[in-house]
Motif scaffolding. Structure first.
Motif, PDB file in Angstrom:
ATOM      1  N   THR A  24     -10.248   5.972  -3.258  1.00  0.00           N
ATOM      2  CA  THR A  24      -9.573   4.799  -3.800  1.00  0.00           C
ATOM      3  C   THR A  24      -8.819   5.165  -5.067  1.00  0.00           C
ATOM      4  OG1 THR A  24     -11.274   3.305  -2.941  1.00  0.00           O
ATOM      5  CG2 THR A  24      -9.867   2.457  -4.693  1.00  0.00           C
ATOM      6  N   ASP A  25      -7.573   4.724  -5.130  1.00  0.00           N
ATOM      7  CA  ASP A  25      -6.745   4.880  -6.319  1.00  0.00           C
ATOM      8  C   ASP A  25      -6.905   3.590  -7.125  1.00  0.00           C
ATOM      9  OD1 ASP A  25      -4.751   4.985  -8.226  1.00  0.00           O
ATOM     10  OD2 ASP A  25      -3.195   5.689  -6.862  1.00  0.00           O
ATOM     11  N   SER A  26      -7.551   3.674  -8.281  1.00  0.00           N
ATOM     12  CA  SER A  26      -7.834   2.463  -9.047  1.00  0.00           C
ATOM     13  C   SER A  26      -6.582   1.863  -9.686  1.00  0.00           C
ATOM     14  CB  SER A  26      -8.877   2.752 -10.136  1.00  0.00           C
ATOM     15  OG  SER A  26      -8.363   3.673 -11.083  1.00  0.00           O
ATOM     16  N   VAL A  27      -5.510   2.618  -9.772  1.00  0.00           N
ATOM     17  CA  VAL A  27      -4.265   2.086 -10.331  1.00  0.00           C
ATOM     18  C   VAL A  27      -3.663   1.057  -9.384  1.00  0.00           C
ATOM     19  CG1 VAL A  27      -1.926   2.645 -11.099  1.00  0.00           C
ATOM     20  CG2 VAL A  27      -3.815   4.196 -11.624  1.00  0.00           C
ATOM     21  N   THR A  28      -3.624   1.395  -8.096  1.00  0.00           N
ATOM     22  CA  THR A  28      -3.033   0.502  -7.096  1.00  0.00           C
ATOM     23  C   THR A  28      -4.086  -0.298  -6.332  1.00  0.00           C
ATOM     24  OG1 THR A  28      -3.098   2.251  -5.419  1.00  0.00           O
ATOM     25  CG2 THR A  28      -1.082   2.073  -6.756  1.00  0.00           C
ATOM     26  N   GLY A  29      -5.323   0.192  -6.333  1.00  0.00           N
ATOM     27  CA  GLY A  29      -6.365  -0.419  -5.524  1.00  0.00           C
ATOM     28  C   GLY A  29      -6.294   0.015  -4.071  1.00  0.00           C
ATOM     29  N   TRP A  30      -5.395   0.936  -3.742  1.00  0.00           N
ATOM     30  CA  TRP A  30      -5.207   1.376  -2.360  1.00  0.00           C
ATOM     31  C   TRP A  30      -6.286   2.382  -1.967  1.00  0.00           C
ATOM     32  CZ3 TRP A  30       0.778   2.550  -2.159  1.00  0.00           C
ATOM     33  CH2 TRP A  30       1.478   1.366  -2.410  1.00  0.00           C
ATOM     34  N   GLN A  31      -6.614   2.359  -0.673  1.00  0.00           N
ATOM     35  CA  GLN A  31      -7.554   3.317  -0.105  1.00  0.00           C
ATOM     36  C   GLN A  31      -6.772   4.344   0.712  1.00  0.00           C
ATOM     37  OE1 GLN A  31     -10.240   0.932   2.211  1.00  0.00           O
ATOM     38  NE2 GLN A  31     -11.085  -0.112   0.426  1.00  0.00           N
ATOM     39  N   TRP A  32      -7.220   5.600   0.642  1.00  0.00           N
ATOM     40  CA  TRP A  32      -6.568   6.690   1.371  1.00  0.00           C
ATOM     41  C   TRP A  32      -7.590   7.326   2.301  1.00  0.00           C
ATOM     42  CZ3 TRP A  32      -1.370   7.852   0.907  1.00  0.00           C
ATOM     43  CH2 TRP A  32      -0.694   7.144  -0.092  1.00  0.00           C
ATOM     44  N   LEU A  33      -7.250   7.388   3.586  1.00  0.00           N
ATOM     45  CA  LEU A  33      -8.191   7.832   4.603  1.00  0.00           C
ATOM     46  C   LEU A  33      -8.340   9.349   4.612  1.00  0.00           C
ATOM     47  CD1 LEU A  33      -9.985   6.774   6.947  1.00  0.00           C
ATOM     48  CD2 LEU A  33      -8.049   7.217   8.462  1.00  0.00           C
ATOM     49  N   ASP A  34      -9.569   9.788   4.815  1.00  0.00           N
ATOM     50  CA  ASP A  34      -9.865  11.200   4.959  1.00  0.00           C
ATOM     51  C   ASP A  34      -9.064  11.763   6.133  1.00  0.00           C
ATOM     52  OD1 ASP A  34     -11.243  13.663   5.765  1.00  0.00           O
ATOM     53  OD2 ASP A  34     -12.860  12.999   4.442  1.00  0.00           O
ATOM     54  N   ALA A  35      -8.463  12.928   5.934  1.00  0.00           N
ATOM     55  CA  ALA A  35      -7.610  13.543   6.954  1.00  0.00           C
ATOM     56  C   ALA A  35      -8.375  13.944   8.207  1.00  0.00           C
ATOM     57  CB  ALA A  35      -6.891  14.762   6.377  1.00  0.00           C
ATOM     58  N   ARG A  36      -9.692  14.003   8.130  1.00  0.00           N
ATOM     59  CA  ARG A  36     -10.474  14.350   9.322  1.00  0.00           C
ATOM     60  C   ARG A  36     -10.240  13.357  10.463  1.00  0.00           C
ATOM     61  NH1 ARG A  36     -13.550  15.343   4.866  1.00  0.00           N
ATOM     62  NH2 ARG A  36     -14.623  17.338   4.686  1.00  0.00           N
ATOM     63  N   PHE A  37      -9.915  12.122  10.109  1.00  0.00           N
ATOM     64  CA  PHE A  37      -9.723  11.094  11.125  1.00  0.00           C
ATOM     65  C   PHE A  37      -8.406  11.254  11.885  1.00  0.00           C
ATOM     66  CE2 PHE A  37     -12.788   9.161   8.238  1.00  0.00           C
ATOM     67  CZ  PHE A  37     -13.721   8.658   9.126  1.00  0.00           C
ATOM     68  N   THR A  38      -7.477  12.045  11.349  1.00  0.00           N
ATOM     69  CA  THR A  38      -6.201  12.271  12.044  1.00  0.00           C
ATOM     70  C   THR A  38      -6.001  13.739  12.378  1.00  0.00           C
ATOM     71  OG1 THR A  38      -4.981  12.524   9.934  1.00  0.00           O
ATOM     72  CG2 THR A  38      -5.119  10.311  10.879  1.00  0.00           C
ATOM     73  N   ASP A  39      -7.049  14.513  12.271  1.00  0.00           N
ATOM     74  CA  ASP A  39      -6.946  15.946  12.511  1.00  0.00           C
ATOM     75  C   ASP A  39      -6.444  16.246  13.916  1.00  0.00           C
ATOM     76  OD1 ASP A  39      -7.221  18.674  12.048  1.00  0.00           O
ATOM     77  OD2 ASP A  39      -9.242  18.681  12.898  1.00  0.00           O
ATOM     78  N   ASN A  40      -5.404  17.084  13.986  1.00  0.00           N
ATOM     79  CA  ASN A  40      -4.844  17.550  15.251  1.00  0.00           C
ATOM     80  C   ASN A  40      -4.291  16.416  16.107  1.00  0.00           C
ATOM     81  OD1 ASN A  40      -4.177  19.866  16.745  1.00  0.00           O
ATOM     82  ND2 ASN A  40      -5.884  19.532  18.150  1.00  0.00           N
ATOM     83  N   MET A  41      -3.900  15.314  15.476  1.00  0.00           N
ATOM     84  CA  MET A  41      -3.248  14.213  16.188  1.00  0.00           C
ATOM     85  C   MET A  41      -1.756  14.237  15.894  1.00  0.00           C
ATOM     86  SD  MET A  41      -5.917  11.069  15.452  1.00  0.00           S
ATOM     87  CE  MET A  41      -4.931   9.857  16.365  1.00  0.00           C
ATOM     88  N   SER A  42      -0.953  13.899  16.891  1.00  0.00           N
ATOM     89  CA  SER A  42       0.481  13.821  16.661  1.00  0.00           C
ATOM     90  C   SER A  42       0.809  12.546  15.896  1.00  0.00           C
ATOM     91  CB  SER A  42       1.241  13.810  17.993  1.00  0.00           C
ATOM     92  OG  SER A  42       1.066  12.562  18.655  1.00  0.00           O
ATOM     93  N   TYR A  43       2.008  12.487  15.357  1.00  0.00           N
ATOM     94  CA  TYR A  43       2.465  11.288  14.641  1.00  0.00           C
ATOM     95  C   TYR A  43       2.406  10.084  15.574  1.00  0.00           C
ATOM     96  CZ  TYR A  43       5.464   8.364  11.686  1.00  0.00           C
ATOM     97  OH  TYR A  43       5.967   7.352  10.904  1.00  0.00           O
ATOM     98  N   ASN A  44       2.846  10.270  16.800  1.00  0.00           N
ATOM     99  CA  ASN A  44       2.842   9.177  17.781  1.00  0.00           C
ATOM    100  C   ASN A  44       1.424   8.712  18.104  1.00  0.00           C
ATOM    101  OD1 ASN A  44       5.625   9.193  17.961  1.00  0.00           O
ATOM    102  ND2 ASN A  44       5.655  10.632  19.674  1.00  0.00           N
ATOM    103  N   ASP A  45       0.480   9.659  18.185  1.00  0.00           N
ATOM    104  CA  ASP A  45      -0.920   9.309  18.426  1.00  0.00           C
ATOM    105  C   ASP A  45      -1.460   8.451  17.286  1.00  0.00           C
ATOM    106  OD1 ASP A  45      -0.937  10.771  20.763  1.00  0.00           O
ATOM    107  OD2 ASP A  45      -1.806  12.567  19.833  1.00  0.00           O
ATOM    108  N   VAL A  46      -1.172   8.873  16.060  1.00  0.00           N
ATOM    109  CA  VAL A  46      -1.652   8.151  14.889  1.00  0.00           C
ATOM    110  C   VAL A  46      -1.029   6.757  14.835  1.00  0.00           C
ATOM    111  CG1 VAL A  46      -1.685   8.095  12.361  1.00  0.00           C
ATOM    112  CG2 VAL A  46      -2.083  10.249  13.575  1.00  0.00           C
ATOM    113  N   LEU A  47       0.277   6.695  15.078  1.00  0.00           N
ATOM    114  CA  LEU A  47       0.974   5.407  15.036  1.00  0.00           C
ATOM    115  C   LEU A  47       0.373   4.438  16.042  1.00  0.00           C
ATOM    116  CD1 LEU A  47       3.285   3.880  13.687  1.00  0.00           C
ATOM    117  CD2 LEU A  47       4.801   4.731  15.490  1.00  0.00           C
ATOM    118  N   ALA A  48       0.085   4.919  17.248  1.00  0.00           N
ATOM    119  CA  ALA A  48      -0.507   4.071  18.279  1.00  0.00           C
ATOM    120  C   ALA A  48      -1.904   3.610  17.871  1.00  0.00           C
ATOM    121  CB  ALA A  48      -0.567   4.820  19.605  1.00  0.00           C
TER     122      ALA A  48
END
Length: 203
Positions: A24-48
């Protein structure tokens, strides 16, 4: 996938905190997902997956949003960027902690001396040999460099990495919800009502 639940500060200002599978970035309050969840996935796979799959609620970040995260992790020191190779600069702090928390995928490298994390963003690359491919932002650390950190903006993966079917990690963000104007208006009217009642009692 089991990830340890920890909370730690990445910078002297304590702007970034680590949670179970995201930071979590406390400046914006935004959360950033661990890259393990998109590992070896294409952009189209992630978008879907962000629209009708396991990643619903997350969205692919823009390059400027990623750079904003890195800026906050860098104690708000301006980070120079380049499209021609790694940017080494004494103003870049080590990205080691952020790399260790946000990624351990196929496009993450780590040993005793260095580590890195590469991720795709929403923009299209400006490089002719990557026409149609997503723009990437790569961060890393190197223990034997003066700056100990590097940033590489849109200079990764030439040649075969030229379509949205390339498989790497992706920068995913979940933005803090902003109250709707109607909600704020109701809250404001309520506060005004309470203040007026108190004023009448006093008079």
């Amino acid at each position: 996938m089991v990830l340890a639940i920890t909370t730690s500060c990445l910078s002297n200002a304590g702007l970034i905190t680590d949670h179970d599978g995201y930071v979590t970035d406390s400046v914006t309050g935004w959360q950033w997902l661990d890259a393990r969840f998109t590992d070896n996935m294409s952009y189209n796979d992630v978008l879907a997956s962000t629209t009708s799959g396991s990643l619903i609620g997350w969205e692919i970040a823009s390059t400027s949003e990623v750079l904003g995260l890195l800026l906050h992790q860098n104690n708000n020191v301006l980070i120079p960027t380049t499209g021609t190779g790694r940017t080494w600069d004494t103003s870049i702090f080590s990205f080691k902690a952020l790399v260790m928390m946000l990624g351990d995928g196929s496009y993450y490298g780590d040993n005793a001396n260095h580590g890195y994390l590469n991720g795709m963003t929403t923009e299209i690359s400006s490089y002719s040999n990557r026409a149609g491919a997503p723009r990437t932002v790569q961060i890393g650390w190197w223990s034997d460099k003066v700056a100990q950190g590097f940033l590489r903006d849109d200079s990764w993966g030439p040649g075969s990495h030229s379509t949205t079917n390339i498989r790497t990690n992706t920068w995913l963000v979940k933005k803090a919800e902003v109250p709707e104007p109607s909600t704020l208006a109701i809250f404001a009217l309520g506060m005004i009502g309470l203040a007026s009642r108190r004023f009448k009692k006093q008079s």
